[in-house]
Design a protein around this motif. Structure first.
Motif, PDB file in Angstrom:
ATOM      1  N   MET A   1      33.902  31.113  18.110  1.00  0.00           N
ATOM      2  CA  MET A   1      34.066  30.864  19.380  1.00  0.00           C
ATOM      3  C   MET A   1      33.230  29.852  19.989  1.00  0.00           C
ATOM      4  O   MET A   1      31.853  29.848  19.624  1.00  0.00           O
ATOM      5  CB  MET A   1      33.504  32.312  20.301  1.00  0.00           C
ATOM      6  N   ARG A   2      33.683  29.139  20.882  1.00  0.00           N
ATOM      7  CA  ARG A   2      33.024  27.949  21.501  1.00  0.00           C
ATOM      8  C   ARG A   2      32.625  28.531  22.758  1.00  0.00           C
ATOM      9  O   ARG A   2      33.450  29.137  23.414  1.00  0.00           O
ATOM     10  CB  ARG A   2      33.694  26.556  21.633  1.00  0.00           C
ATOM     11  N   VAL A   3      31.265  28.351  23.142  1.00  0.00           N
ATOM     12  CA  VAL A   3      30.790  28.546  24.519  1.00  0.00           C
ATOM     13  C   VAL A   3      30.058  27.455  25.157  1.00  0.00           C
ATOM     14  O   VAL A   3      28.978  26.851  24.593  1.00  0.00           O
ATOM     15  CB  VAL A   3      29.777  29.932  24.498  1.00  0.00           C
ATOM     16  N   ASP A   4      30.608  27.107  26.243  1.00  0.00           N
ATOM     17  CA  ASP A   4      29.895  26.002  27.126  1.00  0.00           C
ATOM     18  C   ASP A   4      29.412  26.883  28.439  1.00  0.00           C
ATOM     19  O   ASP A   4      30.211  27.538  29.089  1.00  0.00           O
ATOM     20  CB  ASP A   4      30.910  24.996  27.409  1.00  0.00           C
ATOM     21  N   VAL A   5      28.235  26.200  28.836  1.00  0.00           N
ATOM     22  CA  VAL A   5      27.424  26.854  30.003  1.00  0.00           C
ATOM     23  C   VAL A   5      26.937  25.832  30.930  1.00  0.00           C
ATOM     24  O   VAL A   5      26.263  25.020  30.285  1.00  0.00           O
ATOM     25  CB  VAL A   5      26.312  27.722  29.720  1.00  0.00           C
ATOM     26  N   ILE A   6      27.664  25.695  31.929  1.00  0.00           N
ATOM     27  CA  ILE A   6      27.072  24.490  33.013  1.00  0.00           C
ATOM     28  C   ILE A   6      26.348  25.182  33.820  1.00  0.00           C
ATOM     29  O   ILE A   6      26.526  26.375  34.641  1.00  0.00           O
ATOM     30  CB  ILE A   6      28.570  24.163  33.602  1.00  0.00           C
ATOM     31  N   THR A   7      25.174  24.784  34.115  1.00  0.00           N
ATOM     32  CA  THR A   7      24.020  25.175  34.993  1.00  0.00           C
ATOM     33  C   THR A   7      22.859  24.194  35.167  1.00  0.00           C
ATOM     34  O   THR A   7      22.906  23.034  34.927  1.00  0.00           O
ATOM     35  CB  THR A   7      23.223  26.337  34.237  1.00  0.00           C
ATOM     36  N   ILE A   8      22.230  24.452  36.516  1.00  0.00           N
ATOM     37  CA  ILE A   8      21.056  23.590  36.856  1.00  0.00           C
ATOM     38  C   ILE A   8      19.652  23.977  36.265  1.00  0.00           C
ATOM     39  O   ILE A   8      18.784  23.309  36.431  1.00  0.00           O
ATOM     40  CB  ILE A   8      20.790  23.325  38.195  1.00  0.00           C
ATOM     41  N   PHE A   9      19.788  25.079  35.386  1.00  0.00           N
ATOM     42  CA  PHE A   9      18.796  25.517  34.972  1.00  0.00           C
ATOM     43  C   PHE A   9      18.951  25.930  33.238  1.00  0.00           C
ATOM     44  O   PHE A   9      19.086  26.973  32.794  1.00  0.00           O
ATOM     45  CB  PHE A   9      18.168  26.939  35.251  1.00  0.00           C
ATOM     46  N   PRO A  10      19.329  24.659  32.295  1.00  0.00           N
ATOM     47  CA  PRO A  10      19.589  24.888  31.002  1.00  0.00           C
ATOM     48  C   PRO A  10      18.704  25.683  30.337  1.00  0.00           C
ATOM     49  O   PRO A  10      19.051  26.460  29.328  1.00  0.00           O
ATOM     50  CB  PRO A  10      19.830  23.501  30.378  1.00  0.00           C
ATOM     51  N   GLU A  11      17.364  25.473  30.623  1.00  0.00           N
ATOM     52  CA  GLU A  11      16.265  26.315  29.933  1.00  0.00           C
ATOM     53  C   GLU A  11      16.407  27.705  30.095  1.00  0.00           C
ATOM     54  O   GLU A  11      15.645  28.412  29.176  1.00  0.00           O
ATOM     55  CB  GLU A  11      14.904  25.780  30.296  1.00  0.00           C
ATOM     56  N   TYR A  12      17.031  28.275  31.292  1.00  0.00           N
ATOM     57  CA  TYR A  12      17.205  29.701  31.445  1.00  0.00           C
ATOM     58  C   TYR A  12      18.106  30.273  30.168  1.00  0.00           C
ATOM     59  O   TYR A  12      17.902  31.507  30.019  1.00  0.00           O
ATOM     60  CB  TYR A  12      18.153  29.911  32.575  1.00  0.00           C
ATOM     61  N   LEU A  13      18.879  29.504  29.578  1.00  0.00           N
ATOM     62  CA  LEU A  13      19.767  30.020  28.382  1.00  0.00           C
ATOM     63  C   LEU A  13      19.056  30.249  27.079  1.00  0.00           C
ATOM     64  O   LEU A  13      19.524  30.269  26.221  1.00  0.00           O
ATOM     65  CB  LEU A  13      21.022  29.274  28.297  1.00  0.00           C
ATOM     66  N   ALA A  14      17.888  29.503  26.998  1.00  0.00           N
ATOM     67  CA  ALA A  14      17.168  29.443  25.745  1.00  0.00           C
ATOM     68  C   ALA A  14      17.219  31.005  25.121  1.00  0.00           C
ATOM     69  O   ALA A  14      17.486  30.860  23.853  1.00  0.00           O
ATOM     70  CB  ALA A  14      15.545  29.147  26.014  1.00  0.00           C
ATOM     71  N   PRO A  15      17.301  32.057  25.633  1.00  0.00           N
ATOM     72  CA  PRO A  15      17.158  33.378  25.178  1.00  0.00           C
ATOM     73  C   PRO A  15      18.476  33.456  24.040  1.00  0.00           C
ATOM     74  O   PRO A  15      18.503  34.420  23.276  1.00  0.00           O
ATOM     75  CB  PRO A  15      17.144  34.491  26.189  1.00  0.00           C
ATOM     76  N   LEU A  16      19.646  32.653  24.375  1.00  0.00           N
ATOM     77  CA  LEU A  16      20.683  32.737  23.665  1.00  0.00           C
ATOM     78  C   LEU A  16      20.338  31.991  22.193  1.00  0.00           C
ATOM     79  O   LEU A  16      21.384  32.287  21.251  1.00  0.00           O
ATOM     80  CB  LEU A  16      21.769  32.170  24.311  1.00  0.00           C
ATOM     81  N   GLY A  17      19.403  31.558  21.890  1.00  0.00           N
ATOM     82  CA  GLY A  17      18.932  31.069  20.644  1.00  0.00           C
ATOM     83  C   GLY A  17      18.081  31.888  19.747  1.00  0.00           C
ATOM     84  O   GLY A  17      17.768  31.810  18.820  1.00  0.00           O
ATOM     85  N   VAL A  18      17.898  33.260  20.364  1.00  0.00           N
ATOM     86  CA  VAL A  18      16.942  33.944  19.825  1.00  0.00           C
ATOM     87  C   VAL A  18      17.843  35.441  19.338  1.00  0.00           C
ATOM     88  O   VAL A  18      18.989  35.841  19.713  1.00  0.00           O
ATOM     89  CB  VAL A  18      16.005  34.839  20.864  1.00  0.00           C
ATOM     90  N   SER A  19      17.289  36.024  18.164  1.00  0.00           N
ATOM     91  CA  SER A  19      17.956  37.333  17.743  1.00  0.00           C
ATOM     92  C   SER A  19      19.226  37.180  17.245  1.00  0.00           C
ATOM     93  O   SER A  19      19.895  36.283  16.895  1.00  0.00           O
ATOM     94  CB  SER A  19      17.569  38.532  18.734  1.00  0.00           C
ATOM     95  N   LEU A  20      20.040  38.442  17.692  1.00  0.00           N
ATOM     96  CA  LEU A  20      21.287  38.491  17.170  1.00  0.00           C
ATOM     97  C   LEU A  20      22.378  37.467  17.716  1.00  0.00           C
ATOM     98  O   LEU A  20      23.042  36.847  16.802  1.00  0.00           O
ATOM     99  CB  LEU A  20      21.994  39.799  18.122  1.00  0.00           C
ATOM    100  N   ILE A  21      22.375  37.081  18.864  1.00  0.00           N
ATOM    101  CA  ILE A  21      23.035  35.742  19.086  1.00  0.00           C
ATOM    102  C   ILE A  21      22.762  34.379  18.547  1.00  0.00           C
ATOM    103  O   ILE A  21      23.633  33.803  18.109  1.00  0.00           O
ATOM    104  CB  ILE A  21      23.177  35.711  20.736  1.00  0.00           C
ATOM    105  N   GLY A  22      21.312  34.434  18.594  1.00  0.00           N
ATOM    106  CA  GLY A  22      20.906  33.051  17.947  1.00  0.00           C
ATOM    107  C   GLY A  22      21.335  32.974  16.359  1.00  0.00           C
ATOM    108  O   GLY A  22      21.777  31.969  15.906  1.00  0.00           O
TER     109      GLY A  22
END
Ligand SMILES: Nc1cc(-c2ccc3ccn(Cc4ccc(CN5CCCC5)cc4)c3c2)n[nH]1
Length: 251
Positions: A1-22
């Motif tokens: 699955m491809r997931v694109d996230v558009i945001t003014i705070f890209p750093e907010y999505l850093a947790p997606l690189g951790v653990s299960l999803i990461g």
């Protein structure tokens, strides 16, 4: 699955690189890309908001950067879904509820684009224009107001991602989740225990070490019913009577 996230705070999505999803992303089960909305502004201040027409508190996100950002993301079609347009997911307090059923439905999509609003939200014309070229889901993760969509995206990507094949090991099956379709549908999970057998004078219910798996399953359903009746009685009204085994019906 491809997931694109558009945001003014890209750093907010850093947790997606951790653990299960990461780990799922490392294994190629998920391709998560964060995009800074300000990359599609053209003024020196990289402006993304302005005052609301008709007055009212706060600011509204301008349509132009969103239009250009979505154009750019849509132009970068993932090879695994050349024919299918993506689904645009827009977190908002005024959306339909994001539920386990919705998570399961979105887990079937090869490509999701999340639009994270901030301020008081995104100019309505962005969503109306997007709906002419892709499916749009305006979703709320709960009846409370966050400061923006990023936290909602973390919630939704985790709930959707854990349902993708290969993400959860067999040991952690999502099958028995609360709210998962099937026998446990809309029941809250009961208590869980692990070693030691006694901890600070507290023991484990004997049934769980009896080895009687039928009795254990019944006990767990009874516990789930009791917890649901105590915490979410409205969910019991949704239960399909056919889903109850005869013992439950007598309970
Ligand atoms: N489940 C859930 C999702 C969110 C969520 C999601 C995205 C955004 C983007 C901005 N906000 C802040 C925010 C503040 C005030 C209003 C209410 N205003 C009243 C009049 C116009 C709007 C709306 C929105 C979000 C909030 N919150 N909760």
């Amino acid at each position: 699955m491809r997931v694109d996230v558009i945001t003014i705070f890209p750093e907010y999505l850093a947790p997606l690189g951790v653990s299960l999803i990461g780990k799922a992303a490392d294994r190629g089960l998920l391709d998560i890309r964060a995009h800074d909305l300000r990359d599609w502004t053209h003024d020196v201040h990289r402006t993304v908001d302005d005052t609301p027409y008709g007055g009212g508190p706060g600011m509204v996100m301008k349509p132009e950067p969103w239009g250009e950002a979505l154009d750019a993301v849509l132009a970068d079609v993932p090879p695994e879904s050349p024919e299918l347009p993506p689904t645009l997911v827009v977190p908002t307090p005024s959306g339909r509820p994001f539920t386990q059923a919705k998570a399961a439905q979105l887990a079937e999509s090869p490509w999701l684009i999340f639009a994270c609003g901030r301020y008081e939200g995104i100019d309505r014309r962005v969503i109306d224009a997007a709906a002419e070229r892709m499916a749009v889901e305006e979703l709320s993760i709960g009846d409370y107001v966050l400061a923006g969509g990023e936290v909602a995206v973390l919630v939704m990507v985790e709930a959707i991602g854990r349902l993708l094949p290969g993400v959860l090991g067999n040991a952690e099956s999502a099958r028995d989740d609360s709210f998962a379709a099937g026998a446990m549908e809309s029941l809250l999970e009961g208590p869980a225990y692990t070693k030691p057998a006694e901890w600070r004078g507290r023991t484990v219910p004997e049934i769980l070490t009896s080895g009687n798996h039928g009795a254990i399953a019944r006990w767990r359903r009874e516990q789930a019913f009791a917890r649901t009746a105590a915490h979410r009685p409205e969910l019991l009204a949704r239960l399909d009577p056919a889903a109850l085994d005869k013992r439950d019906r007598l309970a």
